[in-house]
Design a protein around this motif. Structure first.
Motif, short mmCIF file in Angstrom:
data_model
loop_
_atom_site.label_atom_id
_atom_site.label_comp_id
_atom_site.label_asym_id
_atom_site.label_seq_id
_atom_site.Cartn_x
_atom_site.Cartn_y
_atom_site.Cartn_z
N VAL A 1 0.84 -1.21 0.00
CA VAL A 1 0.00 0.00 0.00
C VAL A 1 0.87 1.25 0.00
O VAL A 1 2.02 1.23 0.43
N SER A 2 0.27 2.34 -0.42
CA SER A 2 0.94 3.64 -0.43
C SER A 2 0.77 4.31 0.93
O SER A 2 -0.34 4.36 1.47
N SER A 3 1.87 4.82 1.48
CA SER A 3 1.77 5.48 2.78
C SER A 3 0.94 6.75 2.68
O SER A 3 0.16 7.05 3.58
N SER A 4 1.06 7.49 1.59
CA SER A 4 0.31 8.75 1.50
C SER A 4 -1.19 8.50 1.42
O SER A 4 -1.96 9.16 2.12
N SER A 5 -1.64 7.52 0.62
CA SER A 5 -3.08 7.27 0.56
C SER A 5 -3.59 6.69 1.88
O SER A 5 -4.70 6.99 2.31
#
Length: 185
Positions: free
Chosen positions: A143-147
């Motif tokens: 997963v993307s940390s920002s999202s």
């Protein structure tokens, strides 16, 4: 044997068949319900030291059903959350509020997060300036940390902010971000 007696005898004789058929249908329904609910059990987590803090309850009731395109999972510990199968995002509310650090601090949607990527690809984000603190551990390969942090901002934002992260260059001229409590001299 009169007609009503023979009907009654036949009905009594058929009851066990109906009961067995009903039992089979109920059993099949339960098996289907279990199969449709998924094979994943609750994610086993340990609660944080301050998991019983009422502010954590405010966070947990606001957790989204999806984070970083990962579906929410059931957990077995108070003030926790998990998403993905296998779980790729774990949340603990009630962790100790961090003090000043040289770890990077990121502001995402108004939430200050201290980022520890020393165990990459696992990243640990801990809120700064909120008591109790919230910790999110995520697998950056999944997963993307920002999202992820954007998706959690509303829930985490229910805990009032009492301090903010400042860059060291704001005070010393260096470029390394360092969280500074708002009540620091």
């Amino acid at each position: 044997m009169s007609l009503p007696e023979s009907l009654s005898a036949r009905l009594r004789a058929r009851r066990p068949a109906r009961s067995a058929r009903g039992f089979a249908l109920i059993t099949a329904g339960l098996v289907a319900a279990i199969a449709l609910s998924g094979c994943s059990g609750a994610v086993a987590l340990d609660p944080a030291a301050d998991a019983t803090n009422p502010s954590c309850a405010d966070v947990i009731v606001r957790l989204p059903d999806t984070v970083g395109d990962q579906p929410k999972r059931e957990t077995d510990a108070q003030a926790t959350g998990a998403w993905g199968d296998p779980a790729s995002i774990l949340l603990h509310c009630g962790v100790a509020s961090p003090g000043p650090t040289t770890l990077p601090c990121d502001n995402v949607n108004g939430i200050d997060w201290i980022r520890d990527d020393s165990d990459a690809p696992l990243y640990r984000f801990t809120t700064f300036g909120r008591t109790p603190a919230v910790e999110v551990v995520l697998d950056s390969g999944a997963v993307s940390s920002s999202s992820t942090l954007v998706d959690l901002a509303t829930a985490v934002g229910s805990i009032p902010q009492t301090g903010q992260c400042l860059n060291v260059d704001d005070t010393t001229g260096t470029a390394t971000p360092v969280p500074i409590p708002s009540d620091a001299p």
